[in-house]
Design a protein around this motif. Sequence first.
Motif, PDB file in Angstrom:
ATOM      1  N   TRP A 162      42.258  50.098  25.371  1.00 20.77           N
ATOM      2  CA  TRP A 162      41.659  51.404  25.516  1.00 20.77           C
ATOM      3  C   TRP A 162      41.087  51.541  26.919  1.00 20.77           C
ATOM      4  O   TRP A 162      40.720  50.570  27.575  1.00 20.77           O
ATOM      5  N   GLU A 163      40.973  52.799  27.359  1.00 19.70           N
ATOM      6  CA  GLU A 163      40.517  53.055  28.712  1.00 19.70           C
ATOM      7  C   GLU A 163      39.113  52.517  28.951  1.00 19.70           C
ATOM      8  O   GLU A 163      38.826  51.954  30.009  1.00 19.70           O
ATOM      9  N   ASN A 164      38.221  52.669  27.951  1.00 26.27           N
ATOM     10  CA  ASN A 164      36.847  52.191  28.158  1.00 26.27           C
ATOM     11  C   ASN A 164      36.788  50.666  28.279  1.00 26.27           C
ATOM     12  O   ASN A 164      35.921  50.112  28.968  1.00 26.27           O
ATOM     13  N   ASN A 165      37.729  49.962  27.630  1.00 24.86           N
ATOM     14  CA  ASN A 165      37.785  48.498  27.776  1.00 24.86           C
ATOM     15  C   ASN A 165      38.264  48.102  29.169  1.00 24.86           C
ATOM     16  O   ASN A 165      37.765  47.131  29.755  1.00 24.86           O
ATOM     17  N   TYR A 166      39.237  48.840  29.693  1.00 23.11           N
ATOM     18  CA  TYR A 166      39.700  48.568  31.059  1.00 23.11           C
ATOM     19  C   TYR A 166      38.602  48.881  32.079  1.00 23.11           C
ATOM     20  O   TYR A 166      38.469  48.184  33.094  1.00 23.11           O
ATOM     21  N   ILE A 167      37.824  49.919  31.818  1.00 20.57           N
ATOM     22  CA  ILE A 167      36.700  50.243  32.711  1.00 20.57           C
ATOM     23  C   ILE A 167      35.733  49.057  32.774  1.00 20.57           C
ATOM     24  O   ILE A 167      35.297  48.636  33.845  1.00 20.57           O
ATOM     25  N   TRP A 168      35.401  48.524  31.590  1.00 20.01           N
ATOM     26  CA  TRP A 168      34.492  47.373  31.540  1.00 20.01           C
ATOM     27  C   TRP A 168      35.076  46.193  32.317  1.00 20.01           C
ATOM     28  O   TRP A 168      34.370  45.522  33.079  1.00 20.01           O
ATOM     29  N   ALA A 169      36.374  45.923  32.130  1.00 22.73           N
ATOM     30  CA  ALA A 169      37.018  44.780  32.782  1.00 22.73           C
ATOM     31  C   ALA A 169      37.010  44.931  34.307  1.00 22.73           C
ATOM     32  O   ALA A 169      36.676  43.987  35.033  1.00 22.73           O
ATOM     33  N   LEU A 170      37.368  46.113  34.808  1.00 25.22           N
ATOM     34  CA  LEU A 170      37.445  46.303  36.261  1.00 25.22           C
ATOM     35  C   LEU A 170      36.060  46.364  36.894  1.00 25.22           C
ATOM     36  O   LEU A 170      35.895  46.012  38.065  1.00 25.22           O
ATOM     37  N   GLU A 171      35.071  46.805  36.144  1.00 27.22           N
ATOM     38  CA  GLU A 171      33.701  46.751  36.655  1.00 27.22           C
ATOM     39  C   GLU A 171      33.262  45.306  36.832  1.00 27.22           C
ATOM     40  O   GLU A 171      32.580  44.965  37.802  1.00 27.22           O
ATOM     41  N   ARG A 172      33.626  44.433  35.881  1.00 26.51           N
ATOM     42  CA  ARG A 172      33.315  43.001  36.021  1.00 26.51           C
ATOM     43  C   ARG A 172      34.071  42.411  37.209  1.00 26.51           C
ATOM     44  O   ARG A 172      33.540  41.575  37.936  1.00 26.51           O
ATOM     45  N   LEU A 173      35.329  42.845  37.407  1.00 24.59           N
ATOM     46  CA  LEU A 173      36.110  42.360  38.548  1.00 24.59           C
ATOM     47  C   LEU A 173      35.450  42.753  39.862  1.00 24.59           C
ATOM     48  O   LEU A 173      35.295  41.918  40.766  1.00 24.59           O
ATOM     49  N   LYS A 174      35.040  44.016  39.972  1.00 24.59           N
ATOM     50  CA  LYS A 174      34.418  44.478  41.211  1.00 24.59           C
ATOM     51  C   LYS A 174      33.093  43.763  41.481  1.00 24.59           C
ATOM     52  O   LYS A 174      32.689  43.611  42.640  1.00 24.59           O
ATOM     53  N   SER A 175      32.455  43.285  40.414  1.00 29.65           N
ATOM     54  CA  SER A 175      31.178  42.602  40.599  1.00 29.65           C
ATOM     55  C   SER A 175      31.330  41.256  41.308  1.00 29.65           C
ATOM     56  O   SER A 175      30.354  40.729  41.852  1.00 29.65           O
ATOM     57  N   ILE A 176      32.524  40.674  41.288  1.00 30.17           N
ATOM     58  CA  ILE A 176      32.748  39.399  41.978  1.00 30.17           C
ATOM     59  C   ILE A 176      33.458  39.608  43.314  1.00 30.17           C
ATOM     60  O   ILE A 176      33.825  38.641  43.981  1.00 30.17           O
ATOM     61  N   MET A 177      33.678  40.869  43.700  1.00 27.65           N
ATOM     62  CA  MET A 177      34.309  41.185  44.980  1.00 27.65           C
ATOM     63  C   MET A 177      33.264  41.784  45.924  1.00 27.65           C
ATOM     64  O   MET A 177      32.303  42.419  45.484  1.00 27.65           O
ATOM     65  N   GLU A 178      33.461  41.579  47.205  1.00 26.14           N
ATOM     66  CA  GLU A 178      32.586  42.190  48.188  1.00 26.14           C
ATOM     67  C   GLU A 178      32.957  43.661  48.343  1.00 26.14           C
ATOM     68  O   GLU A 178      34.132  44.018  48.372  1.00 26.14           O
ATOM     69  N   GLU A 179      31.948  44.502  48.474  1.00 26.75           N
ATOM     70  CA  GLU A 179      32.161  45.946  48.456  1.00 26.75           C
ATOM     71  C   GLU A 179      33.100  46.410  49.569  1.00 26.75           C
ATOM     72  O   GLU A 179      33.883  47.339  49.381  1.00 26.75           O
ATOM     73  N   ASN A 180      33.034  45.751  50.723  1.00 30.54           N
ATOM     74  CA  ASN A 180      33.881  46.155  51.849  1.00 30.54           C
ATOM     75  C   ASN A 180      35.201  45.383  51.910  1.00 30.54           C
ATOM     76  O   ASN A 180      35.931  45.458  52.896  1.00 30.54           O
ATOM     77  N   MET A 181      35.505  44.614  50.843  1.00 29.49           N
ATOM     78  CA  MET A 181      36.737  43.821  50.812  1.00 29.49           C
ATOM     79  C   MET A 181      37.444  44.010  49.484  1.00 29.49           C
ATOM     80  O   MET A 181      37.773  43.050  48.787  1.00 29.49           O
ATOM     81  N   LEU A 182      37.676  45.273  49.102  1.00 28.73           N
ATOM     82  CA  LEU A 182      38.354  45.562  47.849  1.00 28.73           C
ATOM     83  C   LEU A 182      39.860  45.590  48.057  1.00 28.73           C
ATOM     84  O   LEU A 182      40.352  45.692  49.180  1.00 28.73           O
ATOM     85  N   ALA A 183      40.602  45.498  46.963  1.00 30.06           N
ATOM     86  CA  ALA A 183      42.067  45.457  47.031  1.00 30.06           C
ATOM     87  C   ALA A 183      42.616  46.756  47.600  1.00 30.06           C
ATOM     88  O   ALA A 183      42.115  47.850  47.310  1.00 30.06           O
ATOM     89  N   SER A 184      43.670  46.628  48.408  1.00 30.29           N
ATOM     90  CA  SER A 184      44.340  47.809  48.951  1.00 30.29           C
ATOM     91  C   SER A 184      45.688  48.050  48.284  1.00 30.29           C
ATOM     92  O   SER A 184      46.265  49.124  48.412  1.00 30.29           O
TER      93      SER A 184
END
Length: 413
Positions: A162-184
């Motif tokens: 479900w979309e809300n589950n993917y939102i939760w997953a990608l929010e956790r992913l972004k939490s371990i990435m640096e804000e200025n070094m996200l995937a392109s």
Amino acid sequence: MGSITILLHNLEGHSFAGILNKEKSNLLVDMSKNNVRPKDILHVLKKRNMHNATTIRAIYNARRKYKVREQAGHSQMQLLMSKLIEHKYIERHKSDVDTNCVEALFLAHPSAIESLQAFPRVLIMDCTYQTNRYDMPLLEIAGVTSIDLTFSVCCVYLKLKWENNYIWALERLKSIMEENMLASVIVTDRELALMTVIQKHFPSATTFLCRWYISRNVLVNCKNLFEANEIWQTFISSWNLLILSASEEEFAQRLKGMETDFSKYLIALTYIRNVWLDKYKDKFVSAWTNSVMHFRNIKASLERSLTMVQHDFKLLIFKELRGFVATNALTMILDESRRVDSLGPDVFACGCIIRHTHGLPRAPEITEYKREEIEMIVKRFNDSDDLAKVQLLRKLKELANPASTFLLEPKVK
């Protein structure tokens, strides 16, 4: 020795013959911890001792006893959490408020996070079913280095796609990435809910579709529409060439050719058009994907370029690159350099693909670099006196024809 062999033969299949001593049990435990399969454990035991009478049943029984002993009254989640702490995993989860059952579980190892911080540009996301007894979809996220090696970033168990589950997953992913070094660049299969969430949480990233996934779906949905395998092979070859079209003009030409050649297979043509090309061609056809840097073809290792200097890379233009650039990157630069002679002054024939996809210099830039090098030598020659000019000419002659060298061998002592 003969009597021992006869005794073991007579006991073959008996439970006594398959008993594991302390040394073998410790080996079994160590290998089980490293996810070695039972049949491979048995193979190792047999290889160490050709008279070993252990059976595959004994291996399974020993593994079961080890797991029961290890669990020691703890629940599966308690055991899992203790293991995650032991191996220093980053763990996030959410659970049902009423039942306290896990609905999502995010796992990432510190070494994976380090790799992600070093190579955040390209991510591959794939969500699969039937990977565990809880029937929870598994979202696997991998990264890609600049030399085309993949590494695991994290895995996420989700209750449903479900979309809300993917939102939760990608929010956790972004939490371990640096804000200025996200995937392109992010590559996925055609999971619509995941694609929607990616656009919201990684708005600056370009999304691609996995070509293997697409080809697999074309195979499943179209192969049975062709009465002969030869015709199907021709169709799928034409499809692969269509995907690899280097320009929009070439794509349009090849698509028109397919529609002409396979006009009697209207269902297959309609499928590839309606399902893939009309909506998603910009996400997997080379004419569009080649405008984005994604390191598709660089595969060799940087370490190899530090220890090996191939003959082709001894050219002057590689002097500042050897040991700092992967050998496959050097090969691509060399290939582009060799194209310079065929391009001549027509810089527009280049296409700039290598610059867009890999960040490497294109043919016109290499041409300019060579011209500057030659001009520097000519200027040095013109500014020199007669004696210096003779020395320069001698060096150039030796470079062009090593057999003409003026070097002398050492004196014999």
